[in-house]
Structures are given as structure tokens and as C-alpha cells.
Design a protein around this motif. Sequence first.
Motif, PDB file in Angstrom:
ATOM      1  N   ALA A   1       0.836  -1.197   0.000  1.00 22.44           N
ATOM      2  CA  ALA A   1       0.000   0.000   0.000  1.00 22.44           C
ATOM      3  C   ALA A   1       0.873   1.249   0.000  1.00 22.44           C
ATOM      4  O   ALA A   1       1.747   1.395   0.853  1.00 22.44           O
ATOM      5  N   PHE A   2       0.654   2.091  -0.986  1.00 20.81           N
ATOM      6  CA  PHE A   2       1.428   3.325  -1.113  1.00 20.81           C
ATOM      7  C   PHE A   2       0.529   4.525  -0.892  1.00 20.81           C
ATOM      8  O   PHE A   2      -0.596   4.563  -1.385  1.00 20.81           O
ATOM      9  N   ALA A   3       1.075   5.502  -0.169  1.00 18.29           N
ATOM     10  CA  ALA A   3       0.371   6.779  -0.052  1.00 18.29           C
ATOM     11  C   ALA A   3       0.971   7.708  -1.091  1.00 18.29           C
ATOM     12  O   ALA A   3       2.131   8.093  -0.981  1.00 18.29           O
ATOM     13  N   LEU A   4       0.184   8.024  -2.119  1.00 16.78           N
ATOM     14  CA  LEU A   4       0.716   8.851  -3.205  1.00 16.78           C
ATOM     15  C   LEU A   4       0.411  10.316  -2.949  1.00 16.78           C
ATOM     16  O   LEU A   4      -0.624  10.672  -2.384  1.00 16.78           O
ATOM     17  N   SER A   5       1.361  11.159  -3.351  1.00 17.15           N
ATOM     18  CA  SER A   5       1.128  12.601  -3.319  1.00 17.15           C
ATOM     19  C   SER A   5       1.272  13.123  -4.737  1.00 17.15           C
ATOM     20  O   SER A   5       2.311  12.922  -5.364  1.00 17.15           O
ATOM     21  N   TYR A   6       0.210  13.796  -5.222  1.00 18.27           N
ATOM     22  CA  TYR A   6       0.249  14.411  -6.553  1.00 18.27           C
ATOM     23  C   TYR A   6       0.356  15.909  -6.361  1.00 18.27           C
ATOM     24  O   TYR A   6      -0.360  16.485  -5.551  1.00 18.27           O
ATOM     25  N   GLN A   7       1.283  16.500  -7.072  1.00 20.21           N
ATOM     26  CA  GLN A   7       1.462  17.939  -6.879  1.00 20.21           C
ATOM     27  C   GLN A   7       2.141  18.547  -8.099  1.00 20.21           C
ATOM     28  O   GLN A   7       3.072  17.963  -8.648  1.00 20.21           O
ATOM     29  N   ALA A   8       1.647  19.708  -8.499  1.00 22.72           N
ATOM     30  CA  ALA A   8       2.288  20.413  -9.609  1.00 22.72           C
ATOM     31  C   ALA A   8       2.885  21.700  -9.071  1.00 22.72           C
ATOM     32  O   ALA A   8       2.412  22.223  -8.069  1.00 22.72           O
ATOM     33  N   PRO A   9       3.926  22.198  -9.724  1.00 19.30           N
ATOM     34  CA  PRO A   9       4.548  23.423  -9.208  1.00 19.30           C
ATOM     35  C   PRO A   9       3.660  24.646  -9.380  1.00 19.30           C
ATOM     36  O   PRO A   9       3.769  25.586  -8.603  1.00 19.30           O
ATOM     37  N   ASP A  10       2.800  24.642 -10.363  1.00 16.19           N
ATOM     38  CA  ASP A  10       2.174  25.895 -10.784  1.00 16.19           C
ATOM     39  C   ASP A  10       0.656  25.889 -10.726  1.00 16.19           C
ATOM     40  O   ASP A  10       0.019  26.855 -11.115  1.00 16.19           O
ATOM     41  N   LYS A  11       0.048  24.807 -10.330  1.00 15.58           N
ATOM     42  CA  LYS A  11      -1.417  24.800 -10.298  1.00 15.58           C
ATOM     43  C   LYS A  11      -1.927  23.717  -9.373  1.00 15.58           C
ATOM     44  O   LYS A  11      -1.169  22.830  -8.964  1.00 15.58           O
ATOM     45  N   MET A  12      -3.181  23.808  -9.099  1.00 11.45           N
ATOM     46  CA  MET A  12      -3.873  22.775  -8.355  1.00 11.45           C
ATOM     47  C   MET A  12      -4.225  21.704  -9.366  1.00 11.45           C
ATOM     48  O   MET A  12      -4.780  21.981 -10.413  1.00 11.45           O
ATOM     49  N   LEU A  13      -3.872  20.430  -9.113  1.00 15.10           N
ATOM     50  CA  LEU A  13      -4.173  19.379 -10.072  1.00 15.10           C
ATOM     51  C   LEU A  13      -5.656  19.038 -10.020  1.00 15.10           C
ATOM     52  O   LEU A  13      -6.246  18.946  -8.944  1.00 15.10           O
ATOM     53  N   SER A  14      -6.241  18.863 -11.207  1.00 16.42           N
ATOM     54  CA  SER A  14      -7.660  18.515 -11.264  1.00 16.42           C
ATOM     55  C   SER A  14      -7.828  17.019 -11.124  1.00 16.42           C
ATOM     56  O   SER A  14      -6.864  16.256 -11.271  1.00 16.42           O
ATOM     57  N   SER A  15      -9.039  16.571 -10.858  1.00 19.01           N
ATOM     58  CA  SER A  15      -9.255  15.134 -10.728  1.00 19.01           C
ATOM     59  C   SER A  15      -9.025  14.453 -12.062  1.00 19.01           C
ATOM     60  O   SER A  15      -8.633  13.291 -12.124  1.00 19.01           O
ATOM     61  N   LYS A  16      -9.171  15.207 -13.132  1.00 18.74           N
ATOM     62  CA  LYS A  16      -8.904  14.639 -14.444  1.00 18.74           C
ATOM     63  C   LYS A  16      -7.416  14.336 -14.589  1.00 18.74           C
ATOM     64  O   LYS A  16      -7.010  13.234 -14.983  1.00 18.74           O
ATOM     65  N   ASN A  17      -6.591  15.306 -14.188  1.00 20.29           N
ATOM     66  CA  ASN A  17      -5.136  15.097 -14.206  1.00 20.29           C
ATOM     67  C   ASN A  17      -4.775  13.847 -13.414  1.00 20.29           C
ATOM     68  O   ASN A  17      -3.975  13.022 -13.839  1.00 20.29           O
ATOM     69  N   ILE A  18      -5.371  13.767 -12.242  1.00 19.06           N
ATOM     70  CA  ILE A  18      -4.994  12.698 -11.335  1.00 19.06           C
ATOM     71  C   ILE A  18      -5.436  11.344 -11.860  1.00 19.06           C
ATOM     72  O   ILE A  18      -4.672  10.380 -11.818  1.00 19.06           O
ATOM     73  N   ASN A  19      -6.625  11.317 -12.407  1.00 17.42           N
ATOM     74  CA  ASN A  19      -7.085  10.050 -12.992  1.00 17.42           C
ATOM     75  C   ASN A  19      -6.135   9.579 -14.078  1.00 17.42           C
ATOM     76  O   ASN A  19      -5.804   8.395 -14.164  1.00 17.42           O
ATOM     77  N   SER A  20      -5.660  10.506 -14.864  1.00 16.89           N
ATOM     78  CA  SER A  20      -4.781  10.115 -15.969  1.00 16.89           C
ATOM     79  C   SER A  20      -3.440   9.623 -15.431  1.00 16.89           C
ATOM     80  O   SER A  20      -2.876   8.645 -15.913  1.00 16.89           O
ATOM     81  N   LEU A  21      -2.932  10.319 -14.392  1.00 15.76           N
ATOM     82  CA  LEU A  21      -1.669   9.876 -13.784  1.00 15.76           C
ATOM     83  C   LEU A  21      -1.827   8.479 -13.204  1.00 15.76           C
ATOM     84  O   LEU A  21      -0.971   7.603 -13.368  1.00 15.76           O
ATOM     85  N   ARG A  22      -2.893   8.268 -12.487  1.00 12.59           N
ATOM     86  CA  ARG A  22      -3.119   6.970 -11.846  1.00 12.59           C
ATOM     87  C   ARG A  22      -3.182   5.866 -12.900  1.00 12.59           C
ATOM     88  O   ARG A  22      -2.576   4.807 -12.732  1.00 12.59           O
ATOM     89  N   ARG A  23      -3.883   6.166 -14.008  1.00 15.22           N
ATOM     90  CA  ARG A  23      -3.967   5.156 -15.068  1.00 15.22           C
ATOM     91  C   ARG A  23      -2.573   4.803 -15.592  1.00 15.22           C
ATOM     92  O   ARG A  23      -2.249   3.659 -15.814  1.00 15.22           O
ATOM     93  N   ARG A  24      -1.741   5.838 -15.746  1.00 14.66           N
ATOM     94  CA  ARG A  24      -0.391   5.623 -16.264  1.00 14.66           C
ATOM     95  C   ARG A  24       0.415   4.737 -15.296  1.00 14.66           C
ATOM     96  O   ARG A  24       1.108   3.811 -15.696  1.00 14.66           O
TER      97      ARG A  24
END
Lengths: 844, 348
Positions: A806-829
Motif C-alpha cells: 500500500a502506497f500513499a501517493l502525493s500528486y502535486q504540480a509546481p504551478d497549479k492545483m491538479l484537477s481530478s482529471k489530471n490525477i485520474n490520468s496519472l493513476r492510469r499511467r
Amino acid sequence: MRIPLSWLNDYVDVKDVPVAELRKRLDLAGLEVEKVDVIGHPGAELPWAPDKVLTAEVLSVRPHPDADRLVLAEVNYGGSEPEIVVTGAPSLYRRRGERDLHLKVAFAWKGAVLFDGHSEGWTKRKLKETKIRGVRSRAMVCSEKELGLAEEQTDIIYLPDDTPVGVPLVEVLGDYIFDFDIKGPFGHLQSVYGVAREVAALLDRPCSREPLEAVTRLGLHTTEQPDFIDLEIRAPDLCPRYTAAMIRRVNIGPSPLWMQMRLRRAGMRPINNIVDITNYVMLELGEPLHAFDYARLHGTQPERPAIIVRRAAAGETMTTLDETPRTFDGETLLITDGAGPVAVAGVMGGLHSEVAPETEDILLEAANFKFTNVRRTAQTLKLFTESAGRFGKRVDPELTLIAAARAAELMQSLAGGEVLPTVGDLYPGRPQPVTISYQPALADRLLGVTVSPQEQARILRALEFQVEAQGADWTVRVPSYRLDVRRAVDLVEEVARIWGYDRFPHTLISEPLPPLRENKSLLGEEQVRDLLVALGLDEVITYSLVDPQDEGRLTPPAAAPLTLPGQPVLLQNPLAPERAQMRRTLLPGLLRTAWANLRYLERVAIFELGRIYYAAGQPSVPEARTGVAEPRYLGALLTGPRQARWWQPQDRSALDYFDLKGIVESLLQSLGLLAETQWQRGDHPSFHSGRCAEVRLHGKRLGFIGELHPLVREAFALPEQPIVLLEWDLDLLLAAAGAVEPERRLKFISNFPPVREDLALVVDEDVPALDVQRAILKAGYPLVVGALLFDVYRGPQVPPGKKSLAFALSYQAPDKMLSSKNINSLRRRILKQVQKRFGATLRA
Amino acid sequence: MSPFDELEQVRADALDALTACTTLPALAAWEKQYLGRKGQLTRLTRAVGTLPKEERPTFGKRANAIKQELTAAHEARLAQVKQEALSKDLAQGAVDVTLPGRPVALGHLHLTTQTLRQLYAIFAQMGFEVYEAPDVELEAYNFDLLNIPAYHPARDMWDTFWVRDEPHSEARRLLRTHTSPGQIRAMRERAPQPLRVILPGKVYRYEQITTRSEHQFYQVEGLAVGRTITMTDLIGTMHQFAELFYGAGRKIRVRSSYFPFTEPSIEIDTDCILCGGKGCSVCKYTGWLEIAGAGMVHPVVLQNGGYDPAEWSGFAFGLGVERPAMMKYGVKDIRYFYGNDLRFLRQF
Ligand SMILES: [Zn+2]
């Protein structure tokens, strides 16, 4: 070397110089006085009260009216009337009934504090007035023991006949004994006269030449073929000079008190007048002498004995004076007669030709031997005599005749001998006089002070150098005894130390700084130390010399042996078997340190950072190569409870692999290397096979980390508790840190809060967690900024042979708040990647 | 009941219930019940549509007034309850401030490391860089090239551990007895450039281990080579060192001495740090403590290092590492250093 000040005063008058001042001058000039033993004077162990301990004379001896073993001595101590002293001194007892005596003695009045002559050791006792068998007793005549001059109680002490009566004894027998620690090979300072010469130069006073002039006083002349002995030197390279004097019809007996006293104060034991004289002259002039019993020397022809100086035949034997049989090798120099060895040259005489009570004629040897050979022989035979010690520091060959004459003169006056005017003297190694070209400007250049040429010439002349001081280029002739002075800089030192270092100003180097360079390797080492200390570890430094058996102890029985780099470096002459090898691994040192500390402490967390040593290739002087590799290694060890006891519940379970791993991960993180390391199951015999990792860095093995194998733990007698440790190649680690350092760049620091979510992945049991974690980070790069493994689960909820990570993931961008769309795509990758690489599935 | 009466009833109930609320959850529940979107007041307000048109404004006004009143009452009560909870918490949460804090493991640098770092720092200020040389040395570097030939009496000054080598090996090896062989290595690397280095490291002596002597200990050697370097520079450098290491205002004195690789050779003492020069057991009642052996680099050594002694000069000095620390901290037994008793090491 012990020198009584009273003796020194024979040659240079320093009676007016305070002892502390003299000591200081000698110290500063390089004649280090280790201590000063005081006799009789204030400051002594037993000061003699000047008004109570006096010189006196025994005038008559009468029997004691009421005691068989005591006598009454009538003693003149300078008072208005003689004092009657009750005594049992054997020598006075023998003279009972005699009158008109003038025996000079040491006398003590009541109130004087003396040592008790009749008790063991040193007990102080105050003399009191008593009655001994009806006779009043308020004074005594003293023995050496009572005055603190000798350890054994024998007879009373007798002073020379010309001693004045009624003066404080301290003025006659008191003394200061200077104990010198003179460093360096200075034969010319190994004698009372040699030190006197220095003192004279230091204080700019005259020094008596009397002890040097016995040749003239006795009217001696030398020949290579004396009629009393055949002399031959077969090894002139080892024996530059051999001088033999002949003294006939000596009376063997004790030497006079003054000589015995001087010998004892210098640390030698009086034996008989002949041996004492040879020792006395050795102490006085620094030339070791040897007296043979002439009658016991054999010849090669019947008419006279012979002395042949030659190398020993390998395996040749002789019994030395100390009654020890000795066997020699072919480089030992022997003094032999017609029959065989009679002395080990410069080291010790043979037992057979020793001077004995019935000896009549003396053959006195005064020779010079090559100092390196004497030292070699003394070391080989482990026979470190006064003679060998002096020869080993180089003795002036000019001294042989001077010292032989001096000793012969004393044998004549103190032992009734008759000195033959002809002295045998072979001198194959007569040295050339040494002259040095000297520029007084050199002193200024090297010293940084200006000592005028006149002053330099004065100093050198005071030290008996002959100086031709014309212009800037001088010629300086070195006295024969200054075997240590061969170069112009040696003269600079003479000038400096006599002129006085206390007069030197203090300056700093005036030249510009040489180009500075960074010592990267040291900086790296110190950085690692600081990091490990910050991580709570204590630094230890253990011995480089270890027990060669420790390497074996690191391998459990029947296991494949431990491979260590290169070949061990072993000592030829270890202090002890357990310090016989240079370490090839830091582990035993850490284990032993843990063992020692666990006797007192429950928790040990230590590291060592140091070299290991192994033979690798041949040594070569021209290439400055030692043939020994000395890489720096890092070792660390943890054992004991994770947390100290406290008043609230603590984690008291044993420190384990993951504690140590956590520490080194922080270290690697700080060095910028955490992501560069590869971790895999390690195969090392000293570690628990299931809890050992091999850590690799850029394709090379950094080292191992894991839990100690239980059998190795037993071999080091450690308690039954987990011990985790590591040993890594520090040079490799620091080289890698140095290499990644320029690549390190600041990672973004976002002002937007991270989005967190947990992801549980089911993978096969043998998939390394680290690989999965790195795959997640890589797939999500750069927007997945953390993938913390927080749970590893095996059990009914996952299929057999699988585990859930089990991993606790942190998603973060330098310049914006990540949208759930961004996150879904990252997770899929991410899921696609781990599925592809590890067959991972999302846990239901 | 008319909606008006109902309104008044709700108000009375709410105010009653509010006084019974003593906790934050109860207050939240009260708020939901009376003022929430599905609360009683809201439900009643929605009932306004059932009233005759002309009554509606009056009803609306009254409902609003009651809502404001209840909201205010709630806030007041909330503040009151929070204050009570806070007071209670402050009163009950007191700890015994003398109880020990949660233990944190603290690491320590070895005393030797600490001393070495002090020395590095002092000499770095004077332009000396750290130069490291091997522990296992060639006999030639440890002795011969330093003007100490075989069987020379000067070799007595060092009892040596020899490496077990093949017999008659051309290049005998030993454990360095001093850090001086590094002088030759540093000079050969840097000649003919001026040089300022310190050479730290372990040295080894064949000596029985006692409270005063160890077979392994540390030394720091210093070496400066230049075109104008003098004895007064050496003495001044040592004085500076004494002040920085042992404390400001230290005096030094210089004694003539002997080392085979320096000429002239000196030893440097400082006034005793314990008694200030009056005399004590540590300084053996002399008032002075020896701190360094030093001298001008011997011309043979300069030559061996690759410098022409006619043009170059230099000084060298050797410092102890354990001994100063022993003096400073009153350590009476040198064996503590490499025995690694953590109860010793953790005191520094
Ligand atoms: Zn002191």
C-alpha cells in the motif's frame, strides 16, 4: 645519564650558579634535565640539618662498661668538648682501646632526622637523647643508610682524611644529581666532562683540561708493537682504533669512598678498584674501557699473549661476564686472544679473563668500534650495557689513548699499580680532520635573527671549533669529538642554541600563501561523520592491528569462507598474537566494541570510519609504492532496544535491519545518492541469510547491510539479541557523491497543496518493494512527488503467493492545483506501468 | 394553533433547549434542529404561503426576528460552552513539568576527531592544507629519506612494527612510527612549488600498552617550504597555535633539541594550562608543558623532497593529538581513547 653537580664542579666552577638557573640553561640548550635528585640539601627526601648533622672525627674508642657489643667513641665535632657516642659500628668495635685516632665521620646531634638504619625500606626517625646501658647518648655516628646514601645498612661512613671537622655535612657530602635525557646520537655528551664542556661554553667560563692530560703526566708513548702483547686488527672497518696499556702489580681492593660515592650517584655499583676505575673513567670521559687479567690471556706464540680483533666465525661461542653463554653470527666483532674470544667488542667482556681478587697485572683496553656494528650486536644479543650504549652513540676515536692514560694514572695512585710507559696503539681508522665552509649569513637566512659574525665566531670558539673568520666565507674546523657536526646547518644550530632561543622574536611566514586546494576526500569523510552523528550514532575509533583469527570468526562453521580484498598484511614483530594483523574489515572491531559496551549499556549505536589494509602488488621505493591498499571503509552497528525506557510506554523491541537501513537512507539522501543505489538480497557468510542486503552503486558493490549471523554472534561471545551492522566502501561512496554533486538541482517547491490518495497493489511475493516504488515515481514523474510505502499485507484477503503493497501517493504540480482529471490520468499511467512490469493489480 | 402561535412556541422551545445544551455536539444538533435548512424555524417560515396575504409581512418579520434572536442566542451559548470547555481543559490537562522529556538518541564524535578538527581549523587559518599519507610505509620513507639510515642511533627514538615481508626484500615495510614520511610524499608531489601542509594520521609504536602509552595513536605533522622561511617563523607559528589551541595569552618557550630530519631542532613548551606556570603534578612542577617537536627542515630532507637547500628553506613540527585532550579534560589513561568505552566517548 646521571651527573652529580659536585663532580661537574671539578671541571667547570658553577658553585655560584643557582641549581634551578643551571637546570634551565641546560634545558634550553638541548641538554634536557629530566629531574634533579637532591642529597642533603633542602628539597631532598632527607635534608641534613646544617646545625645537627656535621663532620667530625673519632679520637678514641673505649669499651662500654656495661655492654659487650657496644663501644664508646670520643668524637670531636668542633664543640668545646668531645662528645662520647655509644655505637655498635663493627669497624669502631674492632678498634676498641685505640687512642689518638683521627677517623673522619658523619655525626648527628639529637633532634636530627635520619633514616632508621635497622628497618627495611626508608623510615624517618628523630634522634633523641637516651641512656644506653647507663651511658648518656645524645648523638651518633652515621651510616650511609641513615643518611639516605645507600639502601643497605653496613658500617658507618668514613670521610676523606682532609675533611674539616665541625662543618655541616651537607657542605661535604650534599649534592644535586642531574638526570639528563639527552636525545640523539651525541657521544660527546655521554660523560661528565662532555657536559662540563657544554656548561663552560654556555656560561662562558673556562673548563679544566686536567683529565685529558694524563698522557703527558705519565710520559706515555705509543707503539704498534709493544713487547707485552701482540696486537692485530683483522676487521679495521669495524675497529678504527685499539689501544692497550699495561699496569703491573696492582692491589685489588675496594676503591676509595669518594669514587664509590660518585659511581653510585651516577647509577653504577662499585665492585673493586680496577673495575671501578674503568667505570669511573667511562663516566668521566665517555670512553668505555675494559680491564683484562693479563695472566689469563693466551698468545699465538709462547712468549707473550695476543689480542686479535676480528669478526666471529658464525656459531662461535663465549660465556660473557654475566655468566651467560653466547653464540655469535659472522657480523659480531670479537676481541680474541691466542685461544679464542675474550670479549664481545664494545659490549661485554668474557667471564674467563675477568679481573679477580688475585689478579696482579692488568691489560687495559681502550678501543673504538664502529657504532652501527656495536648497536647491531647489542640488539642481536639483547645485551644493552653502558658500554654498548655509549659506543652506539658514537665515541671520538681520539679518546682511547687519553682515557687509557687517565685510568692508568688512577690505577697507579689508587691501586698501587705500575704503568708501563709504552702503550700499544693500532689506529687504522684515523679520521681526517673535518672542516666546514661556513657563511655566517646562513644563520641569518635560516634563523630569521641577526647574530653578528663576531658573536657567531665567539660562540663557535667557545665550543672548541677553530674558526678562520675572514670575510663572508669562513673555514671552521670541527673538534674531533663533535661527530655530530658535519654541515654548515649544524653550525647554525650551535650558534642558535648558545645565543639563546629565548631571544628570538616571533614572526609569521611573510611569503604569499601557496595556491590552496580543497581536500575533497577529507571534506566528504567529515560530512559523513557529521551526518551519522546527527542520526544518533556514536563514533568509535578501533585498533588497526587486529587478531588474524577474527577473519575466521566472521565465517560460521561449514559456511563458504568470507572473501576479503587482497592478502592480509601481517607483522613480523607483533606485540601480542591478537594484534598481529592489519585489519581487512571493520566488522570485528565493531563487534568487540559492542561486546565491551554491552556489559554496561543496553543500547549500542556506533559507527567507525577508517582505513582497511591489504597487500596488493609489490612495494617499490622508486615508485613510492607501498604495495598496500588502504581504502577507507564505513562500518556501523546497532543493537539493543529501539527506545530507551521512559515513564510512558516506549517501543522496547530490538533494533533491527530497518532501523539501520533508515539511518543509511538518510545518509544517502543527504549525499544525493538515495535514488542511485540498488538494493538486493545479499549473500555474505557473516549475515543472517534472510536479512542481508547487498547495496550497489553505479554498478559497483558498495557493501553489505544486515543482521549478524547467530553463529558469528556466538563466535564473538555477544548476547542473544539481534545485532545489525553494515560495512561499506567509503571511497566508493564519496566518489559517487562527488560525481552526483554537480548534477544536483533544486526540486520545485509548490505552493499548491498536494492531493493524496492511497493505492494498494497486489504483486507476487518475490517482487521487491523498492522496484515497485521506483516504478510508480518514474511513471508519475514529475507530478507524483511521493509514494510512501505504508503497509505490506499478506493474508486471506490476497491470493496465496501474493502480497499487497500500500502506497500513499502525493500528486502535486509546481504551478497549479491538479484537477481530478489530471490525477485520474496519472493513476492510469502508473497502474499500466506496474501492471506491465510486475503484473500488479489494484487490490479490491 | 395558528402559525403565529407555532412560531412563538418554537422560539420558546428553542430557547429552553439551548440552555440545556452543554457540549459542542449538542449545540450543533440544536442548530440543526432549529436553524438548519430542515430545521423547525425554516419549516415554519415555508408555511408563510398558507397565511392570508396581509398577514404575511408581519409573519415574515416576526420569523426573521426570531431567527436573529435564536442565532444570537446560539452564538452566545456557543461562546459560553467553548469557554467552559477551555477552562476545564486548562484546569485538567496540567502535567508534572518536572517529568523527563521523551529521550532522543544523540550521537557523538570521537574525542580524537574533535581534536583533529580543531587542529585542521587552526592551521587552515594559517594556510595549511591537510595532506594524507599511508599508514603502512616503506622503510625508506619512514627512515632513510628522513636522514635516519639503518642502525643509526636515531632509530632508537622509534620502536617499530615491521611488516612480515619476504626475507631480503628490497623495500622493507613498516607501520609508520610518525607522520613525517608524509613530508617526503608531499614535497615530491609539490616541488618546486612552495608548500604548506599538515599531515594527520595514525602512527604506531612497538610499545607496551599502559596508562601513558599506546601502540596506536594520532599525530599531526606540519610542513612549510618556501624561499624565506625562518626559525622565527616557526616559533611565531607555534605561538599562534598555542594561543588558538590552548587559549589566548599563552606563553611559549623554546628548547634546543634533536631530530634527525630537522636542523636546527627545537621543542616547544607552553606555560602549564592547569597551574598557569606555578608548577603542578601535570607539568611535573616545571610550569611548562611540551606541546611540539619542531625544527628547520634538514637540507638532506629538503633535497630528498626535491628542493634545493641553497634556495629553499622550510620548517616542520609534530603535534600530539591525544595528549592535549588528556591534559585539557583530565584524562589519566590513554587507553580510553581506543578502548571506545561509550561512557567515555559520550562525555565529549
Ligand atoms: Zn602545571
